[in-house]
Design a protein around this motif. Structure first.
Motif, PDB file in Angstrom:
ATOM      1  N   LEU B   4      34.760  38.241  31.508  1.00  0.00           N
ATOM      2  CA  LEU B   4      33.846  39.213  32.098  1.00  0.00           C
ATOM      3  C   LEU B   4      32.920  38.493  33.074  1.00  0.00           C
ATOM      4  O   LEU B   4      32.342  37.457  32.737  1.00  0.00           O
ATOM      5  CB  LEU B   4      33.024  39.870  30.975  1.00  0.00           C
ATOM      6  CG  LEU B   4      31.824  40.721  31.381  1.00  0.00           C
ATOM      7  CD1 LEU B   4      32.270  41.988  32.078  1.00  0.00           C
ATOM      8  CD2 LEU B   4      30.978  41.065  30.159  1.00  0.00           C
ATOM      9  N   HIS B   5      32.836  39.020  34.276  1.00  0.00           N
ATOM     10  CA  HIS B   5      31.897  38.469  35.259  1.00  0.00           C
ATOM     11  C   HIS B   5      30.867  39.528  35.627  1.00  0.00           C
ATOM     12  O   HIS B   5      31.237  40.634  36.014  1.00  0.00           O
ATOM     13  CB  HIS B   5      32.623  38.017  36.528  1.00  0.00           C
ATOM     14  CG  HIS B   5      33.519  36.849  36.320  1.00  0.00           C
ATOM     15  ND1 HIS B   5      33.053  35.595  35.975  1.00  0.00           N
ATOM     16  CD2 HIS B   5      34.863  36.745  36.401  1.00  0.00           C
ATOM     17  CE1 HIS B   5      34.081  34.769  35.842  1.00  0.00           C
ATOM     18  NE2 HIS B   5      35.196  35.439  36.089  1.00  0.00           N
ATOM     19  N   SER B  24      23.121  37.688  36.570  1.00  0.00           N
ATOM     20  CA  SER B  24      24.485  37.159  36.638  1.00  0.00           C
ATOM     21  C   SER B  24      24.846  36.480  35.326  1.00  0.00           C
ATOM     22  O   SER B  24      24.014  35.809  34.723  1.00  0.00           O
ATOM     23  CB  SER B  24      24.620  36.145  37.782  1.00  0.00           C
ATOM     24  OG  SER B  24      24.477  36.800  39.011  1.00  0.00           O
ATOM     25  N   LEU B  25      26.115  36.677  34.913  1.00  0.00           N
ATOM     26  CA  LEU B  25      26.580  36.064  33.673  1.00  0.00           C
ATOM     27  C   LEU B  25      28.111  36.033  33.690  1.00  0.00           C
ATOM     28  O   LEU B  25      28.743  36.985  34.116  1.00  0.00           O
ATOM     29  CB  LEU B  25      26.094  36.884  32.473  1.00  0.00           C
ATOM     30  CG  LEU B  25      26.626  36.469  31.092  1.00  0.00           C
ATOM     31  CD1 LEU B  25      26.038  35.135  30.665  1.00  0.00           C
ATOM     32  CD2 LEU B  25      26.297  37.531  30.047  1.00  0.00           C
ATOM     33  N   ASP B  26      28.671  34.907  33.257  1.00  0.00           N
ATOM     34  CA  ASP B  26      30.116  34.838  33.051  1.00  0.00           C
ATOM     35  C   ASP B  26      30.379  34.682  31.568  1.00  0.00           C
ATOM     36  O   ASP B  26      29.840  33.782  30.934  1.00  0.00           O
ATOM     37  CB  ASP B  26      30.716  33.635  33.795  1.00  0.00           C
ATOM     38  CG  ASP B  26      30.536  33.769  35.297  1.00  0.00           C
ATOM     39  OD1 ASP B  26      30.454  34.918  35.763  1.00  0.00           O
ATOM     40  OD2 ASP B  26      30.453  32.735  35.981  1.00  0.00           O
ATOM     41  N   GLY B  59      25.125  44.865  42.931  1.00  0.00           N
ATOM     42  CA  GLY B  59      25.889  43.842  42.238  1.00  0.00           C
ATOM     43  C   GLY B  59      27.264  44.325  41.816  1.00  0.00           C
ATOM     44  O   GLY B  59      27.641  45.471  42.092  1.00  0.00           O
ATOM     45  N   ARG B  60      28.019  43.441  41.130  1.00  0.00           N
ATOM     46  CA  ARG B  60      29.394  43.759  40.754  1.00  0.00           C
ATOM     47  C   ARG B  60      29.652  43.363  39.312  1.00  0.00           C
ATOM     48  O   ARG B  60      29.066  42.413  38.807  1.00  0.00           O
ATOM     49  CB  ARG B  60      30.374  42.986  41.650  1.00  0.00           C
ATOM     50  CG  ARG B  60      30.565  43.615  43.024  1.00  0.00           C
ATOM     51  CD  ARG B  60      31.677  42.912  43.802  1.00  0.00           C
ATOM     52  NE  ARG B  60      31.517  41.464  43.743  1.00  0.00           N
ATOM     53  CZ  ARG B  60      32.453  40.643  43.286  1.00  0.00           C
ATOM     54  NH1 ARG B  60      33.585  41.128  42.804  1.00  0.00           N
ATOM     55  NH2 ARG B  60      32.261  39.339  43.274  1.00  0.00           N
ATOM     56  N   ASP B  64      38.582  40.505  34.028  1.00  0.00           N
ATOM     57  CA  ASP B  64      39.841  39.858  34.425  1.00  0.00           C
ATOM     58  C   ASP B  64      40.078  40.003  35.925  1.00  0.00           C
ATOM     59  O   ASP B  64      41.202  40.268  36.367  1.00  0.00           O
ATOM     60  CB  ASP B  64      41.026  40.459  33.651  1.00  0.00           C
ATOM     61  CG  ASP B  64      41.025  40.008  32.213  1.00  0.00           C
ATOM     62  OD1 ASP B  64      40.299  39.051  31.887  1.00  0.00           O
ATOM     63  OD2 ASP B  64      41.750  40.623  31.401  1.00  0.00           O
ATOM     64  N   GLY B  65      39.030  39.884  36.695  1.00  0.00           N
ATOM     65  CA  GLY B  65      39.166  39.936  38.143  1.00  0.00           C
ATOM     66  C   GLY B  65      39.168  41.335  38.730  1.00  0.00           C
ATOM     67  O   GLY B  65      39.015  41.515  39.930  1.00  0.00           O
TER      68      GLY B  65
END
Lengths: 274, 346
Positions: B4-5, B24-26, B59-60, B64-65
């Protein structure tokens, strides 16, 4: 344990008195009307009728205008209730869940119709209907009775929809349901019992509605309650009215029993925000 | 097997307040990340944006892309467990679990198989016929978890799922959830305001305040090395002392500690377990109250100006209220302008 055994329920005399008074107030008139319906001779000053019998039942139920009125009443009430549900339920959902300009004023306007003296309002409407050739027609009466159901059919379902947990609906969206599917599978079943109560109330209310039906419907359309009033006003035989009262009491009693079983008292309370 | 991005996501509510501010977080595959913060920190709003229940204003979000930022909840590969469990009370347990599978047009025998398997997983085998209202709070929350898991979501979202349960049940359930999460290796985002929950469950903790990230780290690092005064004060118990640095010493009332930083205002942070005490005749700090917890003791003490500090001691019977005391900090950190500028080696 011994102390528990010693505690005896106190007799609530005041409560019993109130319950008794209430019962007399409600059951008393029913009893009198019921008695009249089965009376053939009852002269002053006797407390109990001199002669009971079914003579007036035969006479009343033998009249073709009674059966015409009953069928007409059932038709009218069914059409009005269905139309009212079709119009009011989507509107109630919109009021409960969406915000749009004028929402509060519109919502309140449904109550406003009931804030005026009803007869004055009806006369004004009758004047308009006269111009539209709706006086004395089936659809004229449908229209006027529809107005009478608006309050129950908007206010109670609005409360029912508002009482549905938003998280339940979100959880349904989360597992893949479209908004429409959420409404059918989650919102409607959750609000269902309360909405059924509202539909029942408007069915019964419409069935017994007299002022509108008389003012707009006369002379062509004579519903059951209108017929009953004309019997009581025009005929010196009390029993005709009494028999019709008892006959009219049956469907509402059945409806209420049915409602109690299917819906449960809680649904009515919830509908009024209880 | 999903990542998850969250990229610079912002949520501005009408009225102008930023509930989430360029966040923001990955989250790596199979990782459990806790969003930890006080109420109003924006953690729930963030989770609801990942689930699709709120629209970000900027933002986005990708899974999985694939960009899911503007997808409705029903089209996202996410499964959410709500705080209030939000079970459908007009359906029994089986129907609650089968609803999502039915929407996917799965054959009935396969649905039955999957529902039974997931009930087994959450320890409720044989409960399918129960109405949800007949279950206890813990059982209801397990059904809610099962309802999400049965759809095999790529990302599991948990919104304070244990908040309505009592302490004992909460501890048991969080172990169970952690076990299930590790067995299924499901990527999980977990919102909580309870630091115990975060410290015991998370692979990484995101400490949030006012819609912004304060710190992202492993639980032990967040505890031992808080990067901001907010994190220092929020996680665990911390003595935070406002004072002045003058000539290499931090000064507050009669209390001074060597602190090799430039002169100016600073906030000193000392954990209670890093603050040793010694009896002293000198004027200065004094014992206010001693609490004996059996395994250890907690001493409340006052500096000369009334600043209240806490110290954890091994032998609380050595201290009495009113007694003069000398403070011997073993490890300190210092903050200036909301950032850590000094940390003594432990």
């Amino acid at each position: 344990m011994t102390t528990l055994a010693l505690v005896r329920p106190r007799t609530d005399w005041l409560g019993i008195v109130f319950a008794a008074l209430l019962t007399i107030a409600i059951v008393g008139p029913l009893l009198v009307v019921g008695t009249w319906a089965f009376t053939e001779v009852w002269r002053y000053p006797n407390v109990i009728p001199q002669q009971f019998g079914f003579r007036f039942w035969g006479q009343t139920l033998g009249r073709p205008d009674v059966w015409n009125a009953l069928m007409l009443s059932l038709q009218l009430t069914t059409v009005v209730t269905l139309l009212s549900a079709a119009i009011c339920l989507p509107a109630a959902y919109a009021f409960a869940r969406m915000s749009f300009p004028g929402r509060n004023i519109l919502f309140f306007s449904f109550l406003a119709g009931h804030a005026f003296p009803k007869f004055g309002l009806l006369v004004a409407i009758a004047a308009i209907f006269l111009q539209l050739d709706l006086i004395g027609t089936f659809w004229g009466v449908v229209l006027i009775q529809l107005v009478g159901t608006l309050m129950f059919m908007i206010w109670i379902p609005v409360a029912a929809f508002q009482a549905v947990d938003r998280r339940m609906e979100e959880a349904a969206r989360d597992v893949g349901a479209s908004p429409l599917r959420v409404f059918w599978s989650i919102t409607l079943p959750q609000a269902g019992p309360t909405i059924a109560a509202a539909v029942l109330l408007s069915f019964v209310g419409t069935f017994y509605e007299t002022e509108g039906a008389w003012l707009i419907g006369a002379p062509g359309i004579r519903t059951m309650p209108v017929l009953m009033i004309s019997y009581i006003n025009n005929q010196m035989v009390i029993q005709f009215g009494a028999v019709l009262s008892v006959v009219l009491w049956v469907p509402s009693f059945i409806a209420l029993m049915f409602a109690r079983r299917v819906i449960g008292g809680g649904a009515f309370a919830r509908g009024f925000g209880g | 097997m999903s990542v998850l991005h969250i990229v610079e996501v912002t949520k501005t509510f009408p009225g102008g307040t930023n509930a989430v501010d360029s966040f923001s977080l990955d989250v790596a595959d199979g990782e459990l990340v806790c969003l930890l913060g006080p109420s109003g920190s924006g953690k729930s709003t963030l989770l609801r944006m990942v689930g699709g229940f709120e629209q970000p204003t900027g933002g986005r979000i990708t899974i999985d892309g694939e960009d899911v930022t503007h997808l409705p909840p029903e089209r996202r590969p996410t499964g959410m467990v709500f705080q209030s469990h939000a079970l459908w009370t007009h359906m029994n347990v089986f129907k609650n679990l089968a609803f999502g599978l039915k929407l996917r047009h799965m054959p009935a025998n396969l649905i039955k198989e999957k529902v039974e398997a997931v009930l087994e997983l959450v320890g409720l085998a044989g409960y399918g016929d129960r109405m949800t209202t007949q279950l206890s709070g813990g059982q209801q929350q397990r059904v809610a978890l099962a309802r999400s898991l049965v759809l095999e979501p790529k990302i599991l979202l948990l919104d304070e799922p244990f908040a309505s349960l009592d302490q004992h049940l909460r501890e048991r359930l969080r172990e169970e959830v952690r076990d299930i999460q590790q067995r299924l290796k499901i990527t999980t985002l977990f919102v909580t305001h309870g630091q115990d929950e975060a410290l015991s469950m998370a692979d990484r903790i995101v400490v949030m305040a006012n819609g912004k990230t304060e710190q992202i780290d492993r639980p032990d690092v967040v505890y031992r090395n808080p990067q901001t005064p907010f994190v220092a004060g929020f996680i665990g118990t911390m003595n935070l002392i406002e004072g002045e640095v003058q000539g290499g010493h931090f000064v507050r009332a009669d209390f001074t500690v060597p602190l090799p930083i430039a002169d100016g205002p600073a906030t000193l942070a000392i954990r209670p377990e890093s603050l040793d005490l010694a009896a002293s005749d000198k004027p200065g700090a004094s014992v206010h109250r001693v609490t004996d917890y059996g395994t250890h003791g907690l001493v409340d003490l006052d500096l000369a100006d009334g600043t209240r500090l806490k110290s954890m001691v091994a032998h609380p019977d050595l201290f009495r209220a009113g007694q003069g005391i000398e403070l011997l900090p073993r490890a300190v950190a210092a903050y200036r302008n909301n950032q850590q500028i000094y940390r003594s080696s432990p």
